[in-house]
Design a protein around this motif. Structure first.
Motif, mmCIF file in Angstrom:
data_model
loop_
_atom_site.group_PDB
_atom_site.id
_atom_site.type_symbol
_atom_site.label_atom_id
_atom_site.label_comp_id
_atom_site.label_asym_id
_atom_site.label_seq_id
_atom_site.Cartn_x
_atom_site.Cartn_y
_atom_site.Cartn_z
ATOM 1 N N ALA A 179 0.830 -1.210 0.000
ATOM 2 C CA ALA A 179 0.000 0.000 0.000
ATOM 3 C C ALA A 179 0.863 1.258 0.000
ATOM 4 O O ALA A 179 0.591 2.210 -0.743
ATOM 5 C CB ALA A 179 -0.944 -0.006 1.204
ATOM 6 N N ASN A 180 1.889 1.268 0.828
ATOM 7 C CA ASN A 180 2.782 2.429 0.868
ATOM 8 C C ASN A 180 3.445 2.655 -0.486
ATOM 9 O O ASN A 180 3.517 3.778 -0.976
ATOM 10 C CB ASN A 180 3.868 2.244 1.934
ATOM 11 C CG ASN A 180 3.361 2.417 3.337
ATOM 12 O OD1 ASN A 180 2.277 2.945 3.567
ATOM 13 N ND2 ASN A 180 4.141 1.962 4.303
ATOM 14 N N THR A 181 3.928 1.590 -1.088
ATOM 15 C CA THR A 181 4.608 1.701 -2.373
ATOM 16 C C THR A 181 3.640 2.159 -3.458
ATOM 17 O O THR A 181 3.990 2.980 -4.314
ATOM 18 C CB THR A 181 5.265 0.356 -2.753
ATOM 19 O OG1 THR A 181 6.128 -0.051 -1.680
ATOM 20 C CG2 THR A 181 6.080 0.475 -4.026
ATOM 21 N N ALA A 182 2.405 1.669 -3.397
ATOM 22 C CA ALA A 182 1.389 2.049 -4.380
ATOM 23 C C ALA A 182 0.910 3.487 -4.198
ATOM 24 O O ALA A 182 0.176 4.003 -5.040
ATOM 25 C CB ALA A 182 0.204 1.084 -4.309
ATOM 26 N N SER A 183 1.333 4.134 -3.131
ATOM 27 C CA SER A 183 0.962 5.541 -2.942
ATOM 28 C C SER A 183 1.738 6.463 -3.883
ATOM 29 O O SER A 183 1.391 7.636 -4.017
ATOM 30 C CB SER A 183 1.176 5.969 -1.486
ATOM 31 O OG SER A 183 2.557 6.044 -1.178
ATOM 32 N N THR A 184 2.752 5.927 -4.541
ATOM 33 C CA THR A 184 3.467 6.685 -5.570
ATOM 34 C C THR A 184 2.746 6.448 -6.888
ATOM 35 O O THR A 184 2.902 5.398 -7.521
ATOM 36 C CB THR A 184 4.949 6.247 -5.654
ATOM 37 O OG1 THR A 184 5.563 6.498 -4.387
ATOM 38 C CG2 THR A 184 5.692 7.003 -6.738
ATOM 39 N N ASN A 185 1.929 7.432 -7.276
ATOM 40 C CA ASN A 185 1.033 7.277 -8.416
ATOM 41 C C ASN A 185 1.756 6.888 -9.703
ATOM 42 O O ASN A 185 1.240 6.109 -10.492
ATOM 43 C CB ASN A 185 0.223 8.565 -8.618
ATOM 44 C CG ASN A 185 -0.976 8.365 -9.499
ATOM 45 O OD1 ASN A 185 -1.530 7.284 -9.563
ATOM 46 N ND2 ASN A 185 -1.374 9.412 -10.183
ATOM 47 N N SER A 186 2.957 7.394 -9.893
ATOM 48 C CA SER A 186 3.686 7.101 -11.126
ATOM 49 C C SER A 186 4.101 5.635 -11.235
ATOM 50 O O SER A 186 4.469 5.179 -12.317
ATOM 51 C CB SER A 186 4.921 7.994 -11.240
ATOM 52 O OG SER A 186 5.814 7.749 -10.174
ATOM 53 N N LEU A 187 4.017 4.881 -10.143
ATOM 54 C CA LEU A 187 4.398 3.460 -10.158
ATOM 55 C C LEU A 187 3.197 2.516 -10.212
ATOM 56 O O LEU A 187 3.377 1.300 -10.344
ATOM 57 C CB LEU A 187 5.234 3.134 -8.910
ATOM 58 C CG LEU A 187 6.585 3.829 -8.826
ATOM 59 C CD1 LEU A 187 7.228 3.555 -7.468
ATOM 60 C CD2 LEU A 187 7.498 3.376 -9.951
ATOM 61 N N CYS A 188 1.997 3.043 -10.107
ATOM 62 C CA CYS A 188 0.807 2.190 -9.997
ATOM 63 C C CYS A 188 0.637 1.248 -11.182
ATOM 64 O O CYS A 188 0.359 0.066 -11.006
ATOM 65 C CB CYS A 188 -0.447 3.040 -9.808
ATOM 66 S SG CYS A 188 -0.544 3.783 -8.168
#
Length: 138
Positions: free
Chosen positions: A73-82
């Motif tokens: 979830a934390n990592t997916a908070s970076t929109n450019s990586l979704c």
């Protein structure tokens, strides 16, 4: 040990965790690294997110699963990586976990948070609908 070495160590250990203690150390380590947005791209590119999805699926320890889901979830908070995260085939693990009504409620909440973060990118909507994510969240 450098952050890159820590990350690579967690990925290697996470492929075949030996026991619950090992699973907890790995998932907690990833969760700690995931609090730094500057490391999110490395977590994705070095196999961290796939390792976390694997831990989410194989671990029988709710604490390990919670930290694994939180790190995703934390990592997916970076929109450019979704979009890249969705392309790593982690949706199945997230949807299965959040859809398990008998599962750990905190882990389910973190998985839902990860899915919500991934939904922030409109390019992911079709993939998430195809995985039957919406019914699992309801």
């Amino acid at each position: 040990m450098t952050i890159t070495n820590q990350l690579e160590s967690f990925v290697a250990r996470g492929r075949h965790p030996r026991n619950v203690k090992d699973q907890r150390e790995i998932s907690f380590g990833f969760a700690e690294l995931s609090t730094n947005a500057d490391l999110h791209e490395r977590l994705v590119n070095k196999g961290g997110v796939e390792t976390l999805a694997n831990l989410l699926g194989i671990s029988q320890d709710s604490e390990s699963q919670q930290f694994a889901a939180l790190a995703i979830a934390n990592t997916a908070s970076t929109n450019s990586l979704c979009k890249k995260i969705v392309n790593l085939d982690v949706l199945e693990s997230l949807v299965a976990y959040v859809g398990n009504e008998a599962g750990d409620p905190v882990g389910r909440q973190y998985c839902a948070m990860a899915l919500g973060n991934l939904l922030a990118d409109p390019d992911n909507h079709e993939s998430i609908v195809e995985m039957r994510c919406i019914p699992a969240l309801i």
